[in-house]
Write an enzyme that holds these catalytic residues in place. Structure first.
Site, PDB file in Angstrom:
ATOM      1  N   ASN A  95       0.837  -1.388   0.110  1.00 35.97           N
ATOM      2  CA  ASN A  95      -0.049  -0.053  -0.057  1.00 35.97           C
ATOM      3  C   ASN A  95       0.832   1.344  -0.171  1.00 35.97           C
ATOM      4  O   ASN A  95       0.410   2.336  -0.225  1.00 35.97           O
ATOM      5  CB  ASN A  95      -0.781   0.005   1.312  1.00 35.97           C
ATOM      6  CG  ASN A  95      -1.593   1.312   1.528  1.00 35.97           C
ATOM      7  OD1 ASN A  95      -2.620   1.721   0.732  1.00 35.97           O
ATOM      8  ND2 ASN A  95      -1.148   2.045   2.546  1.00 35.97           N
ATOM      9  N   TYR A 163       2.708   9.396 -11.392  1.00 32.51           N
ATOM     10  CA  TYR A 163       1.622   8.606 -10.471  1.00 32.51           C
ATOM     11  C   TYR A 163       0.922   7.762 -11.567  1.00 32.51           C
ATOM     12  O   TYR A 163       0.739   6.481 -11.110  1.00 32.51           O
ATOM     13  CB  TYR A 163       0.663   9.541  -9.686  1.00 32.51           C
ATOM     14  CG  TYR A 163      -0.170   8.785  -8.917  1.00 32.51           C
ATOM     15  CD1 TYR A 163       0.117   8.726  -7.451  1.00 32.51           C
ATOM     16  CD2 TYR A 163      -1.549   8.648  -9.248  1.00 32.51           C
ATOM     17  CE1 TYR A 163      -0.785   7.889  -6.834  1.00 32.51           C
ATOM     18  CE2 TYR A 163      -2.628   8.124  -8.488  1.00 32.51           C
ATOM     19  CZ  TYR A 163      -1.965   7.658  -6.917  1.00 32.51           C
ATOM     20  OH  TYR A 163      -3.033   6.993  -6.124  1.00 32.51           O
ATOM     21  N   LYS A 167       0.899   3.525 -11.329  1.00 30.41           N
ATOM     22  CA  LYS A 167      -0.195   2.991 -11.101  1.00 30.41           C
ATOM     23  C   LYS A 167      -0.655   1.848 -12.165  1.00 30.41           C
ATOM     24  O   LYS A 167      -1.110   0.906 -11.979  1.00 30.41           O
ATOM     25  CB  LYS A 167      -1.481   3.822 -10.485  1.00 30.41           C
ATOM     26  CG  LYS A 167      -1.163   4.292  -9.314  1.00 30.41           C
ATOM     27  CD  LYS A 167      -0.740   3.448  -8.168  1.00 30.41           C
ATOM     28  CE  LYS A 167      -0.665   4.065  -6.762  1.00 30.41           C
ATOM     29  NZ  LYS A 167      -0.397   3.255  -5.848  1.00 30.41           N
TER      30      LYS A 167
END
Length: 262
Positions: A95, A163, A167
């Site tokens: 996470n 980002y 991802k």
């Protein structure tokens, strides 16, 4: 017939990276309350100690391991200390992550902005899996959950190319890992949260409420920001035996697809 609500997690050992706050913290408390032994990691000792107090208050057993997912020795130590404490590793939630640069067009991104997001969000997940998988194999199998994002399924329109790229990469890594270890008892899945209350999101939400109203209108059918427990619920399911035949998915948890006809 009465069903023991803790039956899926009694005796199970779960490691959650980046769990001193936000979505990871909520998941840690929820899993501990249902019987799991939970190791959490992060870079902040004070917040880590406070989280263990919350886990114990929920009736669970926890361990805080200070470490940084950009350092392989730290990652190896996270797994080793978890196994030393409880003798096994059954589940992992990768996470730890950062937002990185926002409102920056691709051609204006610096190497530092790019490398920082990729190193934590993507390479950090790879390092974590590389350490977790041997421990799970020794334990007879397990379940890994990698936290991607709704931006792992869509392009970014807020100048966050590093980002978004990280991802998307997490989903590719997840699907490949799921194939590699499917016959050895390890399931690997990704969760793609939409905008949910967390330490990552809330500062932006509070600073630019009008902008966030527009983002929520575009990125979720509900038009609302989610609570952190909705991600914890998805984590709980994918770690549990109820998801025993689920592997290699990228599960959106964003209040419905944002595509509309009106």
């Amino acid at each position: 017939m009465m069903v023991n609500a803790m039956s899926d997690f009694n005796g199970k050992v779960v490691l959650i990276t980046g769990a001193t706050s936000g979505l990871g913290a909520t998941a840690a408390i929820q899993l501990a309350a249902k019987g799991a032994k939970v190791a959490i990691t992060g870079r902040r000792q004070e917040q880590g100690d406070a989280m263990i107090a919350q886990i114990e208050a929920a009736g669970g057993e926890g361990l805080f391991i200070r470490g940084d997912v950009t350092v392989q020795a730290d990652v190896d130590a996270m797994v080793a200390r978890t196994v030393d404490r409880w003798g096994r590793l059954d589940g992992a939630v990768n996470n730890a992550g950062v937002t990185g640069g926002v409102f920056i067009p691709v051609a204006e991104f610096t190497d530092d902005d790019w490398n920082s997001a990729i190193d934590i969000n993507l390479t950090g997940v790879f390092r974590s899996m590389r350490a977790e998988i041997p421990a799970m194999l020794a334990s007879g199998g397990g379940s890994i959950i990698n936290i991607s994002s709704a931006y792992g399924l869509n392009g970014g329109d807020i100048g966050n190319c590093a980002y978004v790229s990280s991802k998307w990469g997490v989903i590719g890594l997840t699907k490949t890992g799921a194939i590699d270890y499917a016959r050895e008892g390890i399931r690997v899945n990704a969760i793609c949260p939409g905008y949910c209350h967390s330490e990552m999101v809330d500062p932006y939400y509070e600073a630019e409420p009008a902008l966030f109203e527009k983002l929520l209108e575009r990125y979720t059918a509900t038009g609302k920001i989610g609570e952190s427990h909705v991600i914890a619920d998805a984590i709980e399911f994918l770690l549990s035996d109820k998801a025993s035949f689920v592997s290699g998915i990228a599960l959106p948890v964003q209040g419905g697809d944002h595509s509309r006809l009106y």
